[in-house]
Enzyme design. Structure first.
Site, PDB file in Angstrom:
ATOM      1  N   TYR B 108       0.838  -1.204   0.000  1.00 33.52           N
ATOM      2  CA  TYR B 108       0.000   0.000   0.000  1.00 33.52           C
ATOM      3  C   TYR B 108       0.869   1.248   0.000  1.00 33.52           C
ATOM      4  CZ  TYR B 108      -4.217  -2.633   1.306  1.00 33.52           C
ATOM      5  OH  TYR B 108      -5.290  -3.500   1.330  1.00 33.52           O
ATOM      6  N   TYR B 147      -1.222  -9.783   0.536  1.00 40.21           N
ATOM      7  CA  TYR B 147      -0.612  -8.821   1.453  1.00 40.21           C
ATOM      8  C   TYR B 147      -0.365  -9.478   2.805  1.00 40.21           C
ATOM      9  CZ  TYR B 147      -0.510  -4.856   4.644  1.00 40.21           C
ATOM     10  OH  TYR B 147      -0.166  -3.987   5.627  1.00 40.21           O
ATOM     11  N   ARG B 157      -3.357 -11.714   3.478  1.00 34.97           N
ATOM     12  CA  ARG B 157      -4.688 -11.378   2.982  1.00 34.97           C
ATOM     13  C   ARG B 157      -4.828 -11.846   1.540  1.00 34.97           C
ATOM     14  NH1 ARG B 157      -8.029  -7.707   4.389  1.00 34.97           N
ATOM     15  NH2 ARG B 157      -9.386  -9.441   3.879  1.00 34.97           N
ATOM     16  N   HIS B 160      -7.435  -8.160  -2.519  1.00 37.81           N
ATOM     17  CA  HIS B 160      -8.707  -7.517  -2.199  1.00 37.81           C
ATOM     18  C   HIS B 160      -8.666  -6.035  -2.515  1.00 37.81           C
ATOM     19  CE1 HIS B 160      -6.281  -6.797   1.410  1.00 37.81           C
ATOM     20  NE2 HIS B 160      -7.045  -5.755   1.636  1.00 37.81           N
ATOM     21  N   HIS B 162     -10.652  -2.570  -1.193  1.00 31.35           N
ATOM     22  CA  HIS B 162     -11.587  -1.990  -0.225  1.00 31.35           C
ATOM     23  C   HIS B 162     -12.600  -1.134  -0.976  1.00 31.35           C
ATOM     24  CE1 HIS B 162      -9.133  -2.999   3.377  1.00 31.35           C
ATOM     25  NE2 HIS B 162      -8.133  -2.906   2.523  1.00 31.35           N
TER      26      HIS B 162
END
Lengths: 206, 239
Positions: B108, B147, B157, B160, B162
């Site tokens: 990120y 992630y 994770r 994905h 958000h």
């Protein structure tokens, strides 16, 4: 075999996670990508009413302040009208009644400037005391938490507010009261949100 | 004539409860007391309204909205598209959708993300759009990478994105995550597994949509979003 109901099911909530800022408040988190950051100005420049500041912390079950949360604000104007087709009338130019604020990455403090909302219509009859609706998301919060800020100087309106009176545990109602101080240029209302533990804030299933 | 009334209550069987111990962060951040059930008043049936003056036309294109000119982010080019509907199957026009995600490596662009995978200089990782008159939206982006995160020592994770949606009222406000069909990390993710209902997980899993794929350009995934529906009544209603 009974008939089939054709309703769809609401999409399920998932946590906003630790990086909610890059999606919803990039500029506030020091990331310049959009021309326009949304939710910076709640009341606009033409709103009538008393200018106030609301600030506080969000505190977890260990007593630690959250430093990665985001709050959305939804409020009526000083006349008790929401900026919406079913909001009860017209609002001032530029009054949106909606805003976003993030907790400071170092201190966890959050705060926003707005105007104090007026009383709004209650269901069926009567009035709701002035209040600001909050929606809180963060890492570790699986579904956004709804609560309300009331104002501790609105003693009479608060005493007959149908939502405050709905809270069976009278000793929990104070968790929704922002405390006014006037030591500054504009009145500051202090509102801490406790996710659990002593004085856990009242949250609503709306 | 029928009039709009309260919103349908949330179904507790499809949403995660507040405290889900396998997702460790939820333990100290979840209220212990039950939520106070509140019938809709004017404060709940209203909500913020957005327009095209709030956003810019390129905000929904993550392939270009942060890239330097003539460059583009590394990764699988995808289109994420779908409709926003309510539980009565009514489309929701002009509603704001905001997305954010990791880059193709799973990193990120956030100062708190310290994963060793590189930042992509041409990828910001966020976008936003208003649904059109039919409730339709689309984004162009890259497929996010898996992630790693601190839950168990070795937790990853699934890929994905958000997703944040407003709807027409503050009670429809929703944040969720979009997963991708076939990802083996979905069934072992502690955050996905906070959801008590397998159908609800499927509804968060975007499906490969070959019909909407652009040949030699981008693979499309379909992700419809359903917000709370609204009762209607034959009788005068006051909130």
């Amino acid at each position: 075999m009974p008939q089939h109901l054709s309703y769809l099911k609401e999409t399920t909530s998932q946590t906003a996670g630790p990086y909610v800022h890059i999606g919803l408040a990039p500029k506030a988190a020091g990331f310049e990508i959009y021309q326009k950051e949304l939710g910076e100005n709640i009341a606009g420049s033409k709103a009538e009413g008393e200018q106030i500041r609301v600030e506080g912390y969000i505190i977890d079950g260990t007593g630690t302040t959250l430093k990665d949360a985001l709050i959305e604000v939804w409020q009526a104007n000083a006349e008790g009208i929401y900026a919406h087709s079913e909001g009860g009338g017209e609002v001032e130019d530029g009054f949106r009644g909606w805003g976003r604020v993030i907790t400071n990455f170092k201190t966890g403090k959050w705060g926003f400037n707005t105007i104090k909302p007026g009383s709004t219509l209650a269901r069926n009859s009567g009035m709701q005391a002035p209040h600001i609706n909050l929606w809180l998301v963060a890492r570790g919060i699986n579904i956004g938490l709804n609560t309300r800020i009331y104002f501790d100087d609105e003693v009479r309106a608060n005493s007959i507010d149908p939502v405050l009176n709905l809270i069976e545990w009278e000793n929990r109602r104070h968790t929704l009261m922002a405390k006014r101080s006037t030591d500054n240029d504009i009145p500051i209302y202090r509102f801490d949100i406790r996710l659990q533990g002593k004085d856990e804030t009242v949250f609503f299933d709306v | 004539m029928k009039q709009d009334a309260e919103y349908y209550q949330r179904d507790p069987n499809i949403h995660p409860v507040a405290c889900t111990p396998s997702y460790k962060s939820s333990i100290t951040r979840s209220p212990r007391f039950s939520l106070i059930s509140l019938e809709n008043s004017i404060s709940e049936i209203t909500g913020p309204v957005f327009s095209h003056s709030d956003i810019d036309p390129g905000d929904n294109d993550l392939l270009t909205n942060f890239a330097q000119s003539n460059e583009s982010p590394i990764g699988q080019r995808i289109i994420l598209h779908g409709h926003v509907l309510d539980e009565n199957s009514r489309t929701i026009p002009n509603t704001l959708i905001e997305i954010w995600q990791a880059n193709a490596c799973g990193r990120y662009r956030h100062k708190n993300d310290t994963y060793l995978a590189p930042i992509d200089p041409n990828f910001g990782g966020c976008g936003r759009a208003l649904t059109d008159g039919d409730g339709y939206f689309y984004f162009r982006t890259v497929m996010p990478g898996a992630y790693p995160w601190q839950n168990y020592v070795n937790s990853w994770r699934p890929a994905h994105i958000h997703v944040s949606v407003f709807g027409a009222s503050f009670v429809q406000r929703l944040i969720t995550q979009c997963y991708f069909e076939g990802d083996p990390l979905i069934p072992i993710c502690p955050i996905v597994q906070t959801i008590p209902n397998p159908n609800a997980i499927e509804q968060l899993t975007a499906r490969l949509d070959l019909n909407a794929t652009i040949p030699f350009d981008a693979i499309a995934y379909k992700f419809d979003i359903i917000l709370r529906g609204r009762r209607s009544t034959l009788f005068e209603n006051r909130f």
